[in-house]
Design a protein around this motif. Structure first.
Motif, mmCIF file in Angstrom:
data_model
loop_
_atom_site.group_PDB
_atom_site.id
_atom_site.type_symbol
_atom_site.label_atom_id
_atom_site.label_comp_id
_atom_site.label_asym_id
_atom_site.label_seq_id
_atom_site.Cartn_x
_atom_site.Cartn_y
_atom_site.Cartn_z
ATOM 1 N N SER A 34 6.071 109.106 52.508
ATOM 2 C CA SER A 34 5.242 107.951 52.168
ATOM 3 C C SER A 34 4.008 108.397 51.398
ATOM 4 O O SER A 34 3.656 107.806 50.384
ATOM 5 N N ILE A 35 3.381 109.447 51.890
ATOM 6 C CA ILE A 35 2.151 109.898 51.232
ATOM 7 C C ILE A 35 2.444 110.478 49.852
ATOM 8 O O ILE A 35 1.900 110.032 48.847
ATOM 9 N N ASN A 37 5.373 110.803 47.992
ATOM 10 C CA ASN A 37 6.301 110.228 47.032
ATOM 11 C C ASN A 37 6.006 108.759 46.746
ATOM 12 O O ASN A 37 6.133 108.320 45.613
ATOM 13 N N TYR A 38 5.655 107.997 47.789
ATOM 14 C CA TYR A 38 5.479 106.564 47.565
ATOM 15 C C TYR A 38 4.099 106.215 47.015
ATOM 16 O O TYR A 38 3.996 105.415 46.100
ATOM 17 N N ILE A 39 3.045 106.830 47.568
ATOM 18 C CA ILE A 39 1.712 106.477 47.069
ATOM 19 C C ILE A 39 1.585 106.716 45.557
ATOM 20 O O ILE A 39 1.121 105.836 44.844
ATOM 21 N N PRO A 40 2.061 107.870 45.040
ATOM 22 C CA PRO A 40 1.902 108.063 43.590
ATOM 23 C C PRO A 40 2.670 107.049 42.733
ATOM 24 O O PRO A 40 2.453 106.970 41.543
ATOM 25 N N MET A 41 3.564 106.269 43.337
ATOM 26 C CA MET A 41 4.278 105.286 42.534
ATOM 27 C C MET A 41 3.357 104.212 41.969
ATOM 28 O O MET A 41 3.753 103.451 41.093
ATOM 29 N N PHE B 120 15.284 104.492 52.110
ATOM 30 C CA PHE B 120 13.874 104.850 51.909
ATOM 31 C C PHE B 120 13.747 106.251 51.280
ATOM 32 O O PHE B 120 12.997 106.456 50.332
ATOM 33 N N GLY B 129 6.144 108.850 40.778
ATOM 34 C CA GLY B 129 5.014 108.279 40.058
ATOM 35 C C GLY B 129 4.589 109.121 38.868
ATOM 36 O O GLY B 129 3.835 108.672 38.027
ATOM 37 N N PRO B 133 -0.580 110.571 38.634
ATOM 38 C CA PRO B 133 -0.898 109.958 39.936
ATOM 39 C C PRO B 133 -0.775 110.949 41.093
ATOM 40 O O PRO B 133 -1.586 110.922 42.026
#
Lengths: 310, 295
Positions: A34-35, A37-41, B120, B129, B133
């Motif tokens: 989550s931190i 891979n997902y946040i930088p999205m 997920f 990203g 980012p």
């Protein structure tokens, strides 16, 4: 209705309790992904903003497609896109079939120790870092020293070709060194598939008088087809991803007009010049192309061979 | 068995030619891959002038270990070595401790989170990203110029998670768990006492993947580390091997020394990671196959 609901709710609770430890098992991985891979999205949204770290993600001004327009109007865009596509398509054309051919050849060899030796040695370069690989390339191909330099001075060549700085040779050097580094490793998966061929098929074909070549063509190759299809779709899905490290390290002032690819451009513009939003826009553009290629090739291959990734 | 068979049916002339060509090509490929490695090795123990004159094509000339002595006198190399070993050890440790339990949970068919969580993780594998980012995130977490920037961002690799999950699904029989459960064994105990000892193959494959990737990683350090004392070997290497050659104005003796060091430096930094490989080779091929099943 209500009764089943409460019933399933308590069942869920029971199940949660029973699998409590399993949830704890996945928790760290979920947190990390989550931190990192997902946040930088959020970079996707940054591409449409005029992002300033001081103003933050929510405070930065929304500018819509401005960065995309600026990129496509810039002098560098067409050459960078062309370089990226040429380099990756040419890479694919060479580095995709060679491991397959190598696996088919190696599969012919029945001398176990020779086969083992060839495998062990050809896997080895895979473990070498890109920095070392590029250094070896530099030491090997410079006309002033090392291997090529030695050949040049032994043959007393005047005006030798300079593969490291001549733009005409950039792609050849890039692709050639990739072939050298990855052929052995890439062939493992095909060799594994070939080891699954039923020996009875070969026996039967032999009795019918099929030559070795015919057996390769009509038994081995069809066995590999599903693996080949999957690998091909996956390779097409990263068509815009030229290895950043290698392109960056092989780059020099003299070959920049062919060696500047999207990834190196993003790095220079984004991190060195700190134009965060502009580089995020370029990044988004290449991700979109990748996904389109993945989906298109998935359909094409599905039509042709009935295997698909998705 | 193979020889027995070829006695049974005599090979035709065409087949023997084909076989000969296969052997010859494989032999050529073997030489083509091995020669550059061999050349680096013999050049590293030879006199640099002899190398440039072309006297070191097949055998070393005027052998000496001067280059290696020069490499180890370089303090940067020691710092780089220490940092890289530290980063690699921590990465392998973190990665295995986080990925293995998660992969085991996802391999359990009775785990209710399995379906959504697999999706997920797969989304994280295919989308990212991008460089900027990710850099801003790591920077805002205060991790730039710390060990953690080299360990945490790349610690969970979804591909490793998937191959480990596939391995657990195929090699840990369900009956085993049911039996253990009847005896009152919790999931945690079962994982530690039974699953892990049965999974040496996948642990070593993932361990090697992570170790090789970290040992060779260059881009992370390029982005996150500017402090000299924290730089890993690959950055030190690049500074000595690739950047040094463009700086002009160095004296001939210095140029000769840096030339001499290059080959030795390549050997010194690559040997440790290549040496790991033979120990895990048999697991490794299996691991690549497991990975290929679900890709």
């Amino acid at each position: 209705m209500k009764r089943t609901n409460t019933h399933s709710l308590s069942a869920t609770r029971r199940q949660l309790k029973r699998t409590k430890q399993l949830w704890l098992f996945v928790l760290p991985a979920v947190v990390m992904v989550s931190i990192f891979n997902y946040i930088p999205m959020y970079g996707v949204i940054m591409a449409f903003e005029d992002f300033k770290p001081s103003l933050g993600f929510f405070g930065s001004k929304w500018v819509g497609l401005e960065h995309f327009v600026r990129f496509f109007n810039s002098y560098s865009s067409s050459s960078t896109i062309r370089n990226t596509i040429l380099l990756s398509v040419e890479s694919l054309l060479w580095t995709f079939p060679i491991p397959i051919i190598f696996a088919l050849l190696l599969n012919q060899i029945s001398h176990a120790r020779f086969k083992r030796a060839v495998q062990t040695v050809t896997y080895m370069p895979y473990f070498i870092s890109i920095v070392v690989l590029v250094s070896i390339v530099n030491l090997f191909l410079s006309p002033y020293r090392g291997f090529y330099g030695a050949i040049v001075s032994l043959l007393e060549l005047q005006d030798p070709i300079e593969p490291l700085t001549d733009p005409a040779f950039f792609r050849t050097v890039y692709i050639g060194s990739t072939i050298w580094q990855t052929t052995g490793y890439q062939s493992i998966i095909y060799l594994a598939a070939l080891s699954g061929v039923d020996p009875a098929l070969h026996e039967a074909a032999k009795i019918d008088g099929a030559s070795r070549w015919q057996r390769v063509l009509h038994i081995d190759l069809p066995t590999l087809m599903p693996t080949i299809s999957i690998m091909f779709i996956m390779a097409c899905g990263s068509i815009m991803n030229v290895g950043f490290e290698k392109a960056y390290l092989l780059q020099n002032k003299l070959n920049l007009n062919v060696s500047e690819v999207l990834q190196t451009y993003v790095y220079k513009v984004g991190l060195i010049n700190a134009q965060y939003s502009f580089s995020a826009a370029i990044n988004l553009f290449s991700t979109v192309i990748n996904i389109i290629m993945l989906l298109v090739m998935n359909r094409v291959v599905k039509k042709l061979s009935d295997t698909s990734l998705l | 068995m193979k020889t027995k068979r070829s006695h049974g049916i005599r090979e035709s002339f065409g087949d023997r030619v084909f076989l000969f060509i296969s052997y010859a090509l494989c032999g050529l490929i073997l030489l083509a891959v091995a020669y550059p490695l061999y050349f680096v090795l013999i050049a590293s123990v030879s006199d640099p002038d002899a190398v440039n004159r072309g006297e070191v094509l097949l055998l070393p000339a005027k052998t000496s270990l001067d280059a290696y002595i020069a490499v180890f006198e370089e303090s940067q190399v020691w710092t780089g070595y220490r940092n890289t070993i530290l980063y690699t050890a921590l990465s392998v440790l973190f990665s295995l401790c986080i990925v293995m339990p998660a992969a085991y949970a996802l391999s359990r068919k009775d785990f209710p989170g399995r379906g959504p969580l697999v999706i997920f993780f797969l989304i994280a594998m295919y989308f990212n990203g991008g460089m900027v980012p990710t850099y801003l995130l790591v920077d805002s977490l205060g991790m730039t110029n710390t060990i953690w920037a080299m360990v945490l961002p790349s610690c969970v690799n979804v591909f490793h998670l998937i191959i480990a999950k596939t391995y657990f699904e195929t090699s840990i029989p369900n009956e085993l768990r049911e039996a253990a459960e009847l005896d009152g064994c919790t999931d945690f105990k079962f994982f530690i006492r039974i699953v892990l000892p049965l999974s040496k193959a996948i642990i070593s494959v993932v361990g090697v993947y992570v170790a090789v990737a970290t040992w060779n990683s260059y881009m992370n350090a390029l982005m996150y580390i500017t402090e000299e004392s924290l730089q890993p070997l690959q950055i030190v290497l690049r500074n000595i091997l690739l950047v040094a050659q463009v700086t002009s104005g160095q004296s001939a003796a210095m140029a000769r020394e840096s030339e001499m060091m290059k080959y030795a430096l390549i050997v010194v930094t690559t040997i440790p990671i290549i040496c790991v490989y033979p120990f895990v080779q048999k697991y490794f091929e299996k691991g690549v196959m497991i990975g290929s099943v679900k890709g």
